[in-house]
Design a protein around this motif. Structure first.
Motif, PDB file in Angstrom:
ATOM      1  N   ALA A 198      34.289   3.093 -27.995  1.00  0.00           N
ATOM      2  CA  ALA A 198      34.718   1.945 -27.180  1.00  0.00           C
ATOM      3  C   ALA A 198      36.115   1.465 -27.577  1.00  0.00           C
ATOM      4  O   ALA A 198      36.864   0.955 -26.740  1.00  0.00           O
ATOM      5  CB  ALA A 198      33.717   0.794 -27.313  1.00  0.00           C
ATOM      6  N   HIS A 199      36.472   1.623 -28.876  1.00  0.00           N
ATOM      7  CA  HIS A 199      37.755   1.098 -29.367  1.00  0.00           C
ATOM      8  C   HIS A 199      38.814   2.176 -29.517  1.00  0.00           C
ATOM      9  O   HIS A 199      39.949   1.841 -29.861  1.00  0.00           O
ATOM     10  CB  HIS A 199      37.577   0.495 -30.772  1.00  0.00           C
ATOM     11  N   SER A 201      34.597   2.416 -23.533  1.00  0.00           N
ATOM     12  CA  SER A 201      34.514   1.170 -22.769  1.00  0.00           C
ATOM     13  C   SER A 201      35.860   0.878 -22.126  1.00  0.00           C
ATOM     14  O   SER A 201      36.906   1.061 -22.752  1.00  0.00           O
ATOM     15  CB  SER A 201      34.149   0.008 -23.701  1.00  0.00           C
TER      16      SER A 201
END
Ligand SMILES: Cc1ncc(COP(=O)(O)O)c(C=O)c1O
Length: 395
Positions: free
Chosen positions: A162-163, A185
């Motif tokens: 996600a990061h 994400s």
């Protein structure tokens, strides 16, 4: 009336006329939900991260959920992750009726510690079905070691990336593509955004097929294609599972396609800011710990977050001092955040699994002293200087 004119927000997406035009194109096309834009975004994303397939969904959480589901995780299974993450990484384990097994993070970092992982797996009541390493703040986990452990114990690996788009792990693969599947994400504050959105990538055709069916109500159109021909049967569909409603709309995908083209430029701007912070903060010793060890390579990081760990002055409680610093920075017009309040001290996880704060001492102590500073491509040099000055003047 000074109001918030000088306020530097913690995070701010970079959306230009190209994204606006892309959304208008979809709005004017007469087709707003999942179709050609989403398919094109999937293909372009898969090509970017050099993965066999990409399945676009409406959140990173959905991507994690579909990934685990497609790996066959179910009631009674165990899945290992760290408590130093957002609840999405672990809640998806519970969605499937399985239980999270936490392992602590690195002594000098924020990511899953392979040694802790091995110990956790060794002492587990049964072999966990899967592992979810989270590339916290955009720093890649040690995927070489994690994959080696997973292979030895026969566990699947779902990377929470996600990061960490777009950066590579120590095995030379893009984060999200070393394991059996990876979840990204595109939430508003992420390194590229679609407002809300996510992507599951995998080289395993079975995982991709299952995720595609489950992302849209468990509908399998292919089984009808086998028996029917021609467009007159295009209305037919077969529900083969109780699936979910996780598809990405074309409006979001259109934004994502534009953002994908800018991803490299965004990352390098984030890296420039990280360098400026690190250069300035390196001049002062003892007051804080920087997010990366001196001499480590800046380009091996997606720099989604800049995590500064503050050292309390003699005698003061770490958490108390950290909170005072945040208040001070806020008074200087600087938005900050804390990543992360570890899951094992959250009411749900404590009540359900009976954790005590000291069960994961590294995650706890990291949390108590950490502050996330603003880091995003739209941040100006002047704003960076203001953040540096305010941090240097913290009480
Ligand atoms: C580590 C991590 N994993 C997963 C997610 C979930 O992503 P989304 O908000 O797109 O569902 C987040 C969201 O912030 C996150 O920080």
């Amino acid at each position: 009336m000074k109001a918030n004119i000088d306020f530097i927000p913690f995070s701010r997406p970079v959306i230009g006329p190209e994204e606006e035009e892309a959304v208008l194109r979809v709005l004017r096309s007469g087709w707003l939900t999942t179709a050609g834009e989403t398919k094109a975004f999937e293909e372009e994303f898969a090509r970017y991260v050099e993965s066999g397939q990409a399945v676009a969904v409406n959140s990173g959480t959905a991507a994690l959920h579909l990934g685990l589901e497609a790996m066959g995780v179910g009631p009674g299974d165990l899945v290992v992750t760290t408590p130093y993450t957002f609840t999405a990484s672990a809640e998806v384990i519970r969605y499937l009726g399985a239980d999270p097994l936490f392992c602590d993070i690195q002594e000098n970092g924020f990511n899953m510690d392979p040694e802790q992982l091995e110990q956790t797996v060794k002492h587990a009541p049964k072999t966990p079905k899967a592992v979810i390493p989270v590339h916290i703040a955009g720093e890649p986990c040690d995927m070489k070691s994690i994959m080696d452990i997973a292979r030895r114990y026969g566990m699947k690996v779902l990377e929470d990336a996600a990061h960490s788009f777009p950066v590579k792990s120590n095995d030379g693969k893009w984060t999200g593509t070393s394991g059996h599947a990876g979840a990204y994400s595109f939430y508003a504050n992420k390194t590229i955004t679609t407002g809300e959105g996510g992507m599951l990538v995998t080289n395993d055709p079975d995982i991709a097929k299952r995720a595609r069916i489950m992302r849209l109500h468990g509908i399998d159109r292919e089984i009808w294609n086998r028996y029917t021909a021609g467009n007159t049967q295009s209305w037919r569909y077969a529900v083969v599972e109780a699936g979910y409603k996780y598809n990405m709309p074309d409006m979001a995908a259109a934004i994502g396609r534009v953002q994908l083209k800018k991803a490299g430029e965004f990352r390098s701007k984030r890296e420039d800011i990280a360098r400026m912070y690190t250069e300035a903060f390196s001049k002062t010793h003892g007051r804080w710990t920087l997010p990366r060890a001196p001499g480590s390579r800046f380009e091996h990081h997606a720099w989604h977050l800049y995590l500064l760990s503050v050292t309390p002055p003699g005698g003061e409680d770490g958490e108390h001092y950290r909170d005072r610093c945040i208040e001070y920075l806020s008074g200087c017009g600087i938005g900050t955040s804390v990543h992360f309040i570890p899951l094992h001290i959250m009411p749900y996880y404590r009540a359900r699994f009976g954790f005590a704060p000291q069960d994961f001492p590294r995650a706890l102590s990291r949390y108590q002293t950490v502050i996330s500073l603003p880091i995003y491509p739209a941040l100006t040099r002047h704003q960076v200087d203001r953040v540096v000055q305010a941090v240097e003047n913290m009480p």
